[in-house]
Design an enzyme around this catalytic site. Sequence first.
Site, mmCIF file in Angstrom:
data_model
loop_
_atom_site.group_PDB
_atom_site.id
_atom_site.type_symbol
_atom_site.label_atom_id
_atom_site.label_comp_id
_atom_site.label_asym_id
_atom_site.label_seq_id
_atom_site.Cartn_x
_atom_site.Cartn_y
_atom_site.Cartn_z
ATOM 1 N N ASP A 242 -2.875 0.902 7.983
ATOM 2 C CA ASP A 242 -1.709 1.772 7.752
ATOM 3 C C ASP A 242 -0.568 1.453 8.729
ATOM 4 O O ASP A 242 0.232 2.341 9.059
ATOM 5 C CB ASP A 242 -2.098 3.265 7.878
ATOM 6 C CG ASP A 242 -3.118 3.680 6.826
ATOM 7 O OD1 ASP A 242 -3.092 3.127 5.719
ATOM 8 O OD2 ASP A 242 -3.952 4.558 7.122
ATOM 9 N N ASN B 8 0.852 -1.185 0.000
ATOM 10 C CA ASN B 8 0.000 0.000 0.000
ATOM 11 C C ASN B 8 0.891 1.239 0.000
ATOM 12 O O ASN B 8 2.037 1.195 0.456
ATOM 13 C CB ASN B 8 -0.885 0.013 1.255
ATOM 14 C CG ASN B 8 -1.857 1.180 1.263
ATOM 15 O OD1 ASN B 8 -2.435 1.531 0.230
ATOM 16 N ND2 ASN B 8 -2.029 1.802 2.412
ATOM 17 N N SER C 72 4.731 7.000 2.301
ATOM 18 C CA SER C 72 5.287 5.711 2.728
ATOM 19 C C SER C 72 4.705 4.577 1.902
ATOM 20 O O SER C 72 3.495 4.543 1.654
ATOM 21 C CB SER C 72 4.900 5.424 4.186
ATOM 22 O OG SER C 72 5.165 6.513 5.034
ATOM 23 N N HIS D 153 0.780 5.312 1.321
ATOM 24 C CA HIS D 153 0.020 6.189 2.217
ATOM 25 C C HIS D 153 0.672 7.573 2.211
ATOM 26 O O HIS D 153 1.896 7.684 2.302
ATOM 27 C CB HIS D 153 0.021 5.607 3.635
ATOM 28 C CG HIS D 153 -0.803 6.415 4.583
ATOM 29 N ND1 HIS D 153 -2.177 6.349 4.591
ATOM 30 C CD2 HIS D 153 -0.451 7.322 5.517
ATOM 31 C CE1 HIS D 153 -2.642 7.190 5.514
ATOM 32 N NE2 HIS D 153 -1.611 7.781 6.093
HETATM 33 C C1 GRF Z 1 -2.649 8.738 -2.887
HETATM 34 O O1 GRF Z 1 -2.444 9.931 -2.191
HETATM 35 C C2 GRF Z 1 -2.294 7.551 -2.044
HETATM 36 O O2 GRF Z 1 -1.251 7.797 -1.163
HETATM 37 C C3 GRF Z 1 -3.566 7.309 -1.287
HETATM 38 O O3 GRF Z 1 -4.587 7.578 -2.212
HETATM 39 C C4 GRF Z 1 -4.122 8.506 -3.183
HETATM 40 C C5 GRF Z 1 -4.350 7.917 -4.535
HETATM 41 O O4 GRF Z 1 -4.058 8.827 -5.578
HETATM 42 N N1 GRF Z 1 -3.564 5.963 -0.735
HETATM 43 P P1 GRF Z 1 -4.099 8.334 -7.092
HETATM 44 O O5 GRF Z 1 -5.485 7.736 -7.337
HETATM 45 O O6 GRF Z 1 -3.013 7.336 -7.283
HETATM 46 O O7 GRF Z 1 -3.896 9.575 -7.893
#
Ligand code: GRF
Length: 214
Positions: free
Chosen positions: A146, A108, A137, A110
């Site tokens: 998370d 994932n 991260s 974050h």
């Molecule tokens: C990103 O900020 C990611 O960290 C979070 O969701 C957002 C997704 O953005 N988990 P995208 O759809 O890849 O533009």
Amino acid sequence: MPCNVVVLISGSGSNLQALIDSVAQDGNPARIGAVISNRADAYGLQRAKQAGIATELLDHKQFDGREAFDAALIQAIEAHQPDLVVLAGFMRILTPGFVQHYAGRLLNIHPSLLPRHKGLHTHQRALEAGDSEHGCSVHFVTEELDGGPLVVQAVLPVMADDTAESLASRVHQQEHQIYPLAVRWFAEGRLRLGAQGAMLDGEPLPASGHLIRT
Ligand code: GRF
């Protein structure tokens, strides 16, 4: 040996795009076998189609509860026989059963320097907390939201005139660097989840993961 990746999204998919671009690079053994979204309007589905990647829509509202949705999600993912499942803005909390099924092969990203600012509205919270540094991260997913072992973090300074929007934009740019890097490490067999945490090239990574300062 190629590494087959299934990417789960809910939205714009800019991280998906960064992954699509990076797997096209020379020598990258990662292949994106499918992109699955829980939302029909996720723009990432268009990005996948444009790249010739199989897409699937699995609307969580059509399922009677989290367990039923996650069971269907596992089925949809398994059809593509992934070596790695990548959450790229997939806005669903996953059941323990799902997480266990993909233990050690579920990543994932974050938008904060975990363990700071788990959950939502991370940029605003970093500003309100007066943090001097912020970032993003990549981590292996465990049952703790998370909270799984960190693989890589990009750290950037918070400027005096930063807003949640300006921070989000700089953090997003870094996400697009570190997620392809982590996926490539995994695909190359360099990254794995050991009993004590994430390992790179056979060595345990620090608790913060590999740090990149910008
Ligand atoms: C990103 O900020 C990611 O960290 C979070 O969701 C957002 C997704 O953005 N988990 P995208 O759809 O890849 O533009």
